[in-house]
Design a protein around this motif. Structure first.
Motif, PDB file in Angstrom:
ATOM      1  N   ASN A 156       5.336  -0.853   1.752  1.00  0.00           N
ATOM      2  CA  ASN A 156       5.869   0.345   1.116  1.00  0.00           C
ATOM      3  C   ASN A 156       7.379   0.412   1.309  1.00  0.00           C
ATOM      4  OD1 ASN A 156       6.430   1.571   3.673  1.00  0.00           O
ATOM      5  ND2 ASN A 156       4.397   2.532   3.730  1.00  0.00           N
ATOM      6  N   SER A 202       2.501  -0.423   5.836  1.00  0.00           N
ATOM      7  CA  SER A 202       1.359  -1.004   5.129  1.00  0.00           C
ATOM      8  C   SER A 202       0.585   0.005   4.279  1.00  0.00           C
ATOM      9  CB  SER A 202       0.403  -1.651   6.138  1.00  0.00           C
ATOM     10  OG  SER A 202      -0.057  -0.691   7.077  1.00  0.00           O
ATOM     11  N   LYS A 203       0.874   1.302   4.407  1.00  0.00           N
ATOM     12  CA  LYS A 203       0.203   2.302   3.590  1.00  0.00           C
ATOM     13  C   LYS A 203       0.897   2.344   2.230  1.00  0.00           C
ATOM     14  CE  LYS A 203      -1.328   7.103   3.389  1.00  0.00           C
ATOM     15  NZ  LYS A 203      -1.344   8.432   4.059  1.00  0.00           N
TER      16      LYS A 203
END
Length: 408
Positions: free
Chosen positions: A143, A148-149
């Motif tokens: 992102n 990692s979200k």
């Protein structure tokens, strides 16, 4: 979504308004019932729109399915296989056999694309390119802050991302690919993603296939100012209409577009300025010192600096999403194609990493190592070279298209 006019008939009509137009090179033959369609809508000020264009059948609404006869072509499709392949791109720009030594090309786009790794795998397998996956370290997805979200799915921007990663793969099969996904398409979020990309190890180039109105570097420029890393940006797909940011930034390489046609010349290809290639003069950002000797006619930042294929009619075969779950082959173009191609070529050259200077100076220093594009027009303008291709620098194509990577 909007239709845009990009076929050769419009190009020839525009050229006819200039009595001094150079002789035209081979143009793509118009294909009945097909048009280029934007995948991203217009957006409010302070935001950017992606520039990807999809080649679509008027009669059915279907995208041009590619490649013909492949097991992945939708059943019953009668579309011709006209999309450029990696072999075509490497042949046209004298890239065949070149290696990047594992350098990374970063792609900055907005929103998420859950099936990016799967779809990239289909593309690379189809053309015999080495696998590029998260597990083998070739592909990284993060992102805008490096986490990692990932953001929510957006169909238009996912199409853009598919085009970007396939274009990098076509030009530089051994490049590593970093995709940084901004939360939204605001310039602040996209700029944050660019800054995050620049911090990652091994990044040699960052491609930005989006834009909005001309904006000052005093507002957003710090996001794009990365000496030693080549930052490329699409000039847009509306022809001579003025500048688009971030292509109008003094810190990036502004990438225009051409129509690319196979022919019987020694090179094997001919190019003319694509009628949609964005060109013009910034009203707010400083001219590039390296461009001073080229007589751009702009008192401030002139676009473009360089170019590569962008005409969707002569565009790239891409495996892209139809929805959040399904994908298929289609033909794409726009300066969204030319920007990642040039970014990949910068990575192949490795030259930007050896200098503290901005990479956008290199094409002007090495202008003799480009294919000079001398035919084609992007509209009517007060100074002909801003919209009419010709010898030397011109607005639609800059100093030309790469002949190998020594000029970048």
């Amino acid at each position: 979504m909007k239709k845009i006019l990009s076929v050769s008939g419009a190009l020839l009509l525009l050229m006819s308004t200039f009595s001094t137009a150079p002789a035209a090179v081979a143009q793509p033959s118009p294909q009945a019932n097909w048009h280029a369609e934007r995948v991203c809508a217009d957006v409010p000020a302070g935001n950017a729109s992606c520039f990807a264009l999809k080649y679509v059948d008027d009669s059915t609404g279907a995208a041009k399915a590619l490649p013909q006869g492949s097991q992945v072509t939708p059943a019953g499709s009668t579309a011709l296989s006209t999309g450029k392949t990696p072999a075509d791109i490497q042949s046209a720009y004298n890239l065949t056999g070149l290696k990047s030594s594992g350098r990374t090309v970063a792609i900055v786009d907005a929103y998420g694309y859950p099936n990016l790794e799967r779809d990239l795998g289909v593309y690379r397998s189809q053309f015999g390119l080495p696998a590029c996956t998260v597990s083998n370290g070739c592909l990284t997805i993060m992102n805008q802050n490096g986490g990692s979200k990932l953001p929510r799915f957006n169909s238009g921007w996912a199409d853009e991302t598919a085009l970007d990663v396939d274009a990098v793969s076509a030009a530089c099969p051994d490049c590593k690919i970093l995709v940084v996904q901004a939360t939204t398409a605001s310039f602040t979020n996209l700029g944050t993603a660019v800054a995050t990309a620049a911090k990652q190890p091994g990044v040699a180039a960052i491609s930005n296939s989006y834009g909005g109105g001309d904006s000052p570097d005093s507002t957003y420029g710090t996001y794009y100012n990365h000496p030693g890393i080549a930052v490329t940006a699409s000039t847009g797909d509306n022809g001579y209409t003025g500048s688009s940011y971030p292509a109008s930034s003094s810190y990036v390489t502004a990438v225009g577009g051409t129509s690319l046609v196979k022919d019987t010349s020694t090179r094997g290809w001919s190019e003319s300025a694509w009628s949609g290639s964005g060109s013009g003069c910034s009203t707010v950002n400083a001219a590039l010192p390296a461009a001073a000797a080229f007589g751009t006619g702009c008192s401030r930042r002139a676009s473009a600096d360089v170019a590569a294929v962008a005409d969707p009619q002569t565009g790239l075969a891409v495996y892209a999403p139809n929805s959040s779950t399904s994908s298929s082959w289609a033909q794409y173009g726009g300066t969204s194609l030319s920007s990642p191609l040039i970014a990949a070529m910068y990575a192949l050259s490795g030259n930007s990493g050896s200098s503290a200077a901005l990479a956008n100076s290199l094409p002007y220093t090495n202008a003799g190592k480009f294919n000079d594009v001398v035919s084609g027009s992007t509209g009517s303008c007060p100074t002909s070279q801003w919209c009419l291709a010709g010898s030397g620098w011109d607005g639609p194509t800059g100093v030309g298209t790469p002949n190998g990577v020594a000029g970048l």
